[in-house]
Design an enzyme around this catalytic site. Structure first.
Site, PDB file in Angstrom:
ATOM      1  CG  HIS A   1      -1.653  -1.248   1.448  1.00 38.60           C
ATOM      2  ND1 HIS A   1      -1.194  -2.230   2.294  1.00 38.60           N
ATOM      3  CD2 HIS A   1      -2.805  -1.705   0.909  1.00 38.60           C
ATOM      4  CE1 HIS A   1      -2.049  -3.243   2.283  1.00 38.60           C
ATOM      5  NE2 HIS A   1      -3.028  -2.953   1.439  1.00 38.60           N
TER       6      HIS A   1
ATOM      7  CB  SER B   1      15.291  -3.879 -38.827  1.00 38.02           C
ATOM      8  OG  SER B   1      14.560  -2.693 -38.695  1.00 38.02           O
TER       9      SER B   1
END
Length: 581
Positions: free
Chosen positions: A218, A453
């Site tokens: 938390h 590529s």
């Protein structure tokens, strides 16, 4: 931060309605409170009820399922469910055999679940609870009951559910769950904060280069705020703390959970596990099963936790029993548990070579001084190694350019392909055919880079060199001819033309400049090619992309240069620098 919500006050209610509706074949929502109820729950057995604050999804509602929990009592974001929610949810699944509660050890949860139990006991319903306290960072072992419950909840819930399925009585189910709890240990690290719905600021702040070591789910303060460290350093530090706390040693057996806190990717979790497994192997600890997942999160918090669940034969029996929910499954169909007999196939060692670092500028290494007038096979080998080093060093630059209008992976792909080409070239010293040098480098790139590529840039070297007579050296004219063949092959494969915002925008004018200047020698030719490629890169800023990720941007891609064209310019620049010496 923008969150995809309506009214912040209704987040939990609307989330629960959507969750139960999505998985209505399994669940129903309690009509009065925020409780998730399993439709096909246990009969005539101890009921398992889990719960805690919302905001940690899929924990807790995601661990309601066959072989897991019968129900989950859910509170508001990061807040315990109230006693009435706990009471009503548990009452709905009681079978007359008692109810076991499993939840994280937090003050709010402890108080509210205790009160819920009192209400149930007043109704004659027997209850027990197991508070999970697996967070080794939150308190020393002599104050273990003060520790927080974090991702270790997963193993305790799994084991407790199996014990319920086995038909054990409430006392025995509680004993098994406590044993699982006492053999589960976790430590976490936060790399970025989370923000509650409807709140203007994050729940804590971290500097760009800071991490919070030992932080709770938390946003509770960890044990140390420290500088950013590589994955291996963090993983080893965290593992060693668990090992020191538990006395884990050779011959023992564990399940491992690498849990993402919300925004951390599976890629990162896998990198962490890689190191944890290495450390466990080194210490002689057997890994029985592994999970890399986001089970116990904290909204979009960045970071991860490492949980080790220590096994013996009894715990292993319950861990191996089948279970299923939409977010968690184990057992026969999943093949989750596995034997430790690793099939070590003999593999060829990875072809890494003497790789240049991403931050290192290329070092010129040549067998001759002065300007090169013809490229021998050895010249070509040294030149392509130099170009590879240059592109590897420019990975951050290429990544930045590609991130503007692409997906940001061009620099990574080019650097990876060039490293493979470099490794191959380092082993080709003594090769006498200059075309074989270009062909080998291109093939290494093509086979390793992936994506468009790989094919395109591999072809830059490979296509022009293939199907040529072996030669000890090549002239400027022959190099220009080779690149013309490569350009033709690239255009044929990619279907791109000048003006389409691709690498062709730099390569085509560079090849034309080579042909126009080949009679002036290698240096003048590569100077002209470099300048033409540079201008081609500039021209891409004026184009709308017709290929790749940038295609969808249309006019919004104008003003940005193409990453592939930039790589072409760097390659020709590298050629010129090498030839000039």
């Amino acid at each position: 931060m923008r969150k995809i919500i309506n009214d912040a006050d209704n987040v939990v209610q609307e989330m629960m309605e959507g969750y139960v509706s999505a998985y209505s074949r399994y669940y129903r929502k309690h009509p009065e409170v925020n409780g998730v109820i399993l439709k096909q729950r246990r009969k005539d057995k101890v009921a398992l009820v889990i719960g805690g604050g919302s905001g940690h999804e899929p924990m807790f509602s995601g661990f309601v399922g066959k072989g897991l929990a019968d129900a989950a009592a859910c509170g508001n974001i990061f807040a315990s469910p109230d006693p009435n929610t706990i009471y009503e949810t548990a009452k709905a699944v009681d079978n007359g055999k008692g109810v076991l509660f499993v939840y994280g050890c937090y003050a709010g949860d402890n108080l509210n679940f205790d009160m819920g139990e009192e209400f149930l006991n007043d109704d004659g319903i027997r209850t027990a609870h197991v508070r999970v306290w697996d967070d080794v960072a939150s308190a020393p072992r002599d104050r273990i009951s003060d520790r927080r419950g974090i991702a270790g909840d997963v193993f305790v819930v799994k084991t407790a559910g199996a014990a319920c399925d086995a038909g054990l009585d409430l006392e025995e189910v509680t004993r098994i769950a406590e044993k699982a709890r006492d053999n589960t240990n976790t430590i976490g690290v936060a790399t970025a904060p989370a923000q509650l719905p409807g709140v203007d600021k994050p729940i804590f702040e971290l500097g760009e280069e800071e991490i919070e070591y030992g932080m709770g789910l938390h946003g509770e303060r960890g044990v140390l705020r420290t500088k950013w460290e590589p994955a291996d350093v963090l993983a080893e530090k965290m593992y060693e703390q668990i090992k020191e706390d538990t006395g884990l040693g050779e011959g023992e057996e564990v399940c491992v959970l690498i849990n993402g806190l919300g925004s951390t990717t599976i890629t990162e979790l896998a990198i962490v596990f890689r190191k944890v497994k290495e450390l466990l192997d080194k210490d002689g600890v057997k890994v029985y099963d592994t999970d890399l997942n986001h089970y116990c999160t904290s909204q979009e918090m960045g970071g991860f936790s490492i949980t080790l669940f220590r096994l013996d034969e009894e715990l292993k029996k319950y861990y191996d029993m089948p279970c299923y929910s939409p977010y968690y499954a184990k057992g026969e169909l999943t093949g989750s548990a596995y034997e430790a007999e690793d099939e070590e196939a003999e593999a060829e060692p990875e072809d890494t070579g003497d790789e240049a670092g991403d931050e290192e500028e290329p070092v010129l290494s040549r067998t001759k001084k002065g300007t090169i007038t013809e490229l021998t096979a050895e010249d070509a080998r040294e030149m392509l190694i130099y170009i590879a080093d240059k592109v590897i060093a420019k990975k951050p630059y290429l990544t930045e350019i590609d991130s503007a209008i692409g997906d940001g992976d061009h620099g990574i792909g080019m650097a990876g392909g060039m490293k493979k080409a470099r490794a191959k070239l380092l082993r080709m010293k003594g090769e006498e055919n200059v075309y074989a040098i270009f062909e080998a480098a291109g093939k290494a790139m093509l086979l390793s880079m992936g994506g468009a590529s790989g094919v395109i840039f591999g072809s830059l070297y490979l296509a022009g060199a293939r199907d040529t007579e072996p030669a000890a050296s090549i002239t400027a004219g022959e190099l220009a001819k080779m690149e013309r063949k490569s350009l033709a092959a690239i255009k044929e494969r990619g279907k791109a033309e000048v003006g389409d915002k691709t690498m062709v925008d730099a390569l085509a004018p560079a090849v034309e400049a080579m042909e126009a200047n080949s009679g002036k020698g290698l240096l003048e030719m590569t100077k002209a090619a470099e300048e033409a490629a540079r201008q081609g890169v500039e021209d891409t800023k004026n184009y709308v992309a017709k290929f790749g990720r940038a295609k969808s941007l249309m006019e919004r891609a104008i003003g940005y240069q193409d990453a592939g064209a930039t790589s072409v310019w760097l390659i020709f620049q590298g050629m010129r620098e090498f030839i000039e010496g």
